[in-house]
Design an enzyme around this catalytic site. Structure first.
Site, PDB file in Angstrom:
ATOM      1  N   ARG A  87       0.945  -0.872  -0.207  1.00 32.40           N
ATOM      2  CA  ARG A  87      -0.096  -0.478  -0.029  1.00 32.40           C
ATOM      3  C   ARG A  87       1.013   1.339  -0.453  1.00 32.40           C
ATOM      4  NH1 ARG A  87      -1.296   3.080   4.024  1.00 32.40           N
ATOM      5  NH2 ARG A  87      -0.636   2.468   5.150  1.00 32.40           N
ATOM      6  N   CYS A 140       5.397  -7.607   6.757  1.00 35.87           N
ATOM      7  CA  CYS A 140       5.235  -8.790   7.572  1.00 35.87           C
ATOM      8  C   CYS A 140       4.878 -10.172   7.123  1.00 35.87           C
ATOM      9  CB  CYS A 140       4.380  -7.906   8.990  1.00 35.87           C
ATOM     10  SG  CYS A 140       4.401  -6.223   9.168  1.00 35.87           S
ATOM     11  N   HIS A 164       1.160  -9.876  15.165  1.00 35.48           N
ATOM     12  CA  HIS A 164       1.030  -8.382  15.174  1.00 35.48           C
ATOM     13  C   HIS A 164       0.955  -7.608  16.394  1.00 35.48           C
ATOM     14  CE1 HIS A 164       0.809  -8.011  10.446  1.00 35.48           C
ATOM     15  NE2 HIS A 164       1.310  -7.092  10.820  1.00 35.48           N
TER      16      HIS A 164
HETATM   17  N1  PCA Z   1       4.875  -3.839  10.397  1.00 36.37           N
HETATM   18  C1  PCA Z   1       3.916  -3.699   8.835  1.00 36.37           C
HETATM   19  C2  PCA Z   1       5.660  -4.037   8.024  1.00 36.37           C
HETATM   20  C3  PCA Z   1       6.463  -3.749   9.556  1.00 36.37           C
HETATM   21  C4  PCA Z   1       5.576  -3.404  10.567  1.00 36.37           C
HETATM   22  O1  PCA Z   1       5.526  -3.796  11.470  1.00 36.37           O
HETATM   23  C5  PCA Z   1       2.919  -5.184   8.119  1.00 36.37           C
HETATM   24  O2  PCA Z   1       2.800  -5.003   9.107  1.00 36.37           O
HETATM   25  O3  PCA Z   1       3.653  -5.537   6.966  1.00 36.37           O
END
Ligand code: PCA
Length: 213
Positions: A87, A140, A164
């Protein structure tokens, strides 16, 4: 030697901190059996850095963490998909759209962490948590998919997955954001619960974490 390799990410998207890395480094300072490595938020560099960390630390368990701004809970991820659709540009300016993580790799990999037992343990530590069924299509998800592919192809028997985490309070306050947040300390508690649970539990709880959407 560290039994557990944990990774967090560098700040990205205009943020000055990334709570995933802050929490992982805090946890590594607390525990001798946890090695912490910061991954760049770059499509080209993140997986080579992860592979180097696996070779260096030879862990039996790998937990990668990343920031999911806007989420209010710590969310162990269940599935990684073989798709990148950025994105926003990464920290090196790359913005791949509709590219595979691994050309000719399987469409998806499931985590090998017992995510339902992990969620129960995170909640027992007093931190909100739920199972997530999408890690997105950004760096991620790339690292999660790449991790699972590396474990299958080069590090058999090593278990791993991705978690996450929400914004930290300092991020929300700095930007006047309306989003939920969790302190880095509580995120570290949650990641500790994930590591301890994954080291102990090999068969996940037979409870529903299903979602209709
Ligand atoms: N979150 C991003 C990439 C690095 C991070 O900490 C993600 O959710 O893709």
């Amino acid at each position: 030697m560290a039994r557990v390799l944990m990774t967090g990410f560098a700040p990205f998207g205009g943020e000055s901190v990334n709570p995933s890395w802050q929490a992982v480094s805090l946890l590594a300072a607390r525990r001798d059996d946890v090695a912490a490595v910061e991954l760049p938020c770059e499509f080209a560099a993140s997986l080579p850095a992860l592979r180097r960390a696996l070779v260096e630390h030879r862990p039996s368990l790998v937990v990668c963490a990343g920031q999911a701004g806007g989420r209010s809970e710590v969310t162990p991820e269940r599935v990684a998909i073989n798709l990148i659709d950025a994105r926003i540009p990464d920290n090196a300016g790359a913005r791949p759209v509709d590219a595979p993580v691994v050309p000719d790799g399987p469409a998806a990999y499931f985590t090998t962490l017992p995510v339902k037992a992990c969620v129960a343990a995170i909640r027992a530590a007093g931190v909100p948590a739920s199972v997530s069924h999408t890690a997105g299509t950004y760096v991620c998800n790339q690292v999660f998919y790449g991790l699972m592919h590396l474990l299958v192809t080069e590090f058999p028997g090593v278990r791993g997955g991705f978690v996450h985490v929400p914004f930290s309070p300092e991020q929300v306050a700095a930007a006047g954001k309306p989003e939920a947040s969790l302190s880095v300390d509580r995120i570290a508690d949650a990641l500790e619960a994930v590591a301890d649970t994954a080291l102990r539990v090999t068969e996940d709880l037979a409870v529903s974490a299903g979602a209709e959407h």
